[in-house]
Design a protein around this motif. Structure first.
Motif, mmCIF file in Angstrom:
data_model
loop_
_atom_site.group_PDB
_atom_site.id
_atom_site.type_symbol
_atom_site.label_atom_id
_atom_site.label_comp_id
_atom_site.label_asym_id
_atom_site.label_seq_id
_atom_site.Cartn_x
_atom_site.Cartn_y
_atom_site.Cartn_z
ATOM 1 N N ASN A 113 38.463 43.068 30.552
ATOM 2 C CA ASN A 113 38.138 43.592 31.874
ATOM 3 C C ASN A 113 37.394 42.512 32.672
ATOM 4 O OD1 ASN A 113 37.917 45.345 33.979
ATOM 5 N ND2 ASN A 113 36.361 46.636 33.046
ATOM 6 N N PRO A 114 38.121 41.486 33.126
ATOM 7 C CA PRO A 114 37.449 40.393 33.841
ATOM 8 C C PRO A 114 36.865 40.865 35.164
ATOM 9 C CG PRO A 114 39.821 40.163 34.008
ATOM 10 C CD PRO A 114 39.566 41.312 33.083
ATOM 11 N N PRO A 115 35.783 40.229 35.593
ATOM 12 C CA PRO A 115 35.200 40.595 36.890
ATOM 13 C C PRO A 115 36.149 40.232 38.040
ATOM 14 C CG PRO A 115 34.061 38.704 35.934
ATOM 15 C CD PRO A 115 35.040 39.173 34.915
ATOM 16 N N LEU A 116 35.990 40.955 39.129
ATOM 17 C CA LEU A 116 36.820 40.703 40.317
ATOM 18 C C LEU A 116 36.778 39.235 40.720
ATOM 19 C CD1 LEU A 116 36.201 43.715 42.718
ATOM 20 C CD2 LEU A 116 38.389 42.971 41.786
ATOM 21 N N GLY A 117 35.600 38.643 40.678
ATOM 22 C CA GLY A 117 35.458 37.247 41.094
ATOM 23 C C GLY A 117 36.302 36.302 40.265
ATOM 24 N N LEU A 118 36.402 36.549 38.963
ATOM 25 C CA LEU A 118 37.206 35.691 38.106
ATOM 26 C C LEU A 118 38.696 35.858 38.394
ATOM 27 C CD1 LEU A 118 37.402 33.624 35.840
ATOM 28 C CD2 LEU A 118 37.432 35.552 34.216
ATOM 29 N N ILE A 119 39.115 37.081 38.606
ATOM 30 C CA ILE A 119 40.528 37.317 38.947
ATOM 31 C C ILE A 119 40.864 36.609 40.253
ATOM 32 C CG2 ILE A 119 42.288 39.058 39.474
ATOM 33 C CD1 ILE A 119 40.532 41.037 37.788
ATOM 34 N N PHE A 120 39.995 36.776 41.248
ATOM 35 C CA PHE A 120 40.181 36.130 42.547
ATOM 36 C C PHE A 120 40.242 34.611 42.385
ATOM 37 C CE2 PHE A 120 38.604 34.302 46.508
ATOM 38 C CZ PHE A 120 39.392 34.948 47.451
ATOM 39 N N LEU A 121 39.292 34.047 41.644
ATOM 40 C CA LEU A 121 39.260 32.604 41.423
ATOM 41 C C LEU A 121 40.520 32.125 40.715
ATOM 42 C CD1 LEU A 121 37.785 29.869 41.475
ATOM 43 C CD2 LEU A 121 36.744 30.518 39.281
ATOM 44 N N ALA A 122 40.976 32.861 39.717
ATOM 45 C CA ALA A 122 42.194 32.481 38.989
ATOM 46 C C ALA A 122 43.381 32.403 39.944
ATOM 47 C CB ALA A 122 42.478 33.486 37.865
#
Length: 181
Positions: free
Chosen positions: A109-118
């Protein structure tokens, strides 16, 4: 890496979705690069399938287009599409899906920020070969290639990244919840 039936089906599905994303193309009068939903599905492929299967789905997508299926922007196909002004962007789909998958695949369950950064990094992985190839094929300098091949697409790509981030976050939350049942 063993490719199981489920992985093969999902690779085929994301290759097909990327192709459908290419059919949804909005041409712009001042650039040879149309607005499409291809990168949206490229990012989702990496996030959902992981680095290897995400990249494989995009390689399958490119192969389908090269052999003649009308899956590239505006229903085009053939090796000419890869050799034309948008070829670098298309080739960037493979490393983009790999990068997104690499950054997200080991997290439940990655944080939103990590998904966005990816996805932002995935976009850069598409833009770098895209602009380089556009410069070479169209014989333009970096500034002109950036103005025609990146700048007009940033607002739409930002929307695709935000929507993709929210979809991936929701899907991962649902996957975690169903695993606990």
């Amino acid at each position: 890496m063993e490719l199981k039936t489920k992985g093969m089906i999902l690779c085929a599905l994301f290759a097909a979705l990327t192709g459908v994303g290419g059919l949804i193309a909005i041409p712009l009068p001042f650039t040879p690069v149309p607005i499409t939903l291809q990168i949206f599905f490229t990012f989702l492929a990496g996030a959902v399938l992981g680095k290897y299967l995400g990249a494989l789905s995009q390689a399958i997508y490119l192969l389908l287009g090269v052999v003649g299926l009308p899956v590239f922007a505006k229903g085009s196909s053939g090796i000419g599409a890869l050799l034309g002004p948008t070829g670098g962007y298309l080739m960037g789909f493979i490393p983009a899906a790999f990068l997104v998958g690499y950054l997200l695949e080991r997290r439940d369950n990655p944080p939103l920020g990590l998904i966005f950064l990816a996805m932002v990094l995935g976009l850069i992985a598409i833009y770098l070969p895209g602009v380089g190839w556009l410069m070479w094929v169209a014989r333009m300098n970096l500034i002109k290639a950036f103005l025609l091949g990146v700048l007009p697409f940033l607002p739409g790509d930002a929307v695709k990244i935000v929507v993709g981030t929210l979809i991936v976050k929701r899907a991962m939350r649902l996957r975690s919840a169903s695993a606990n049942l």
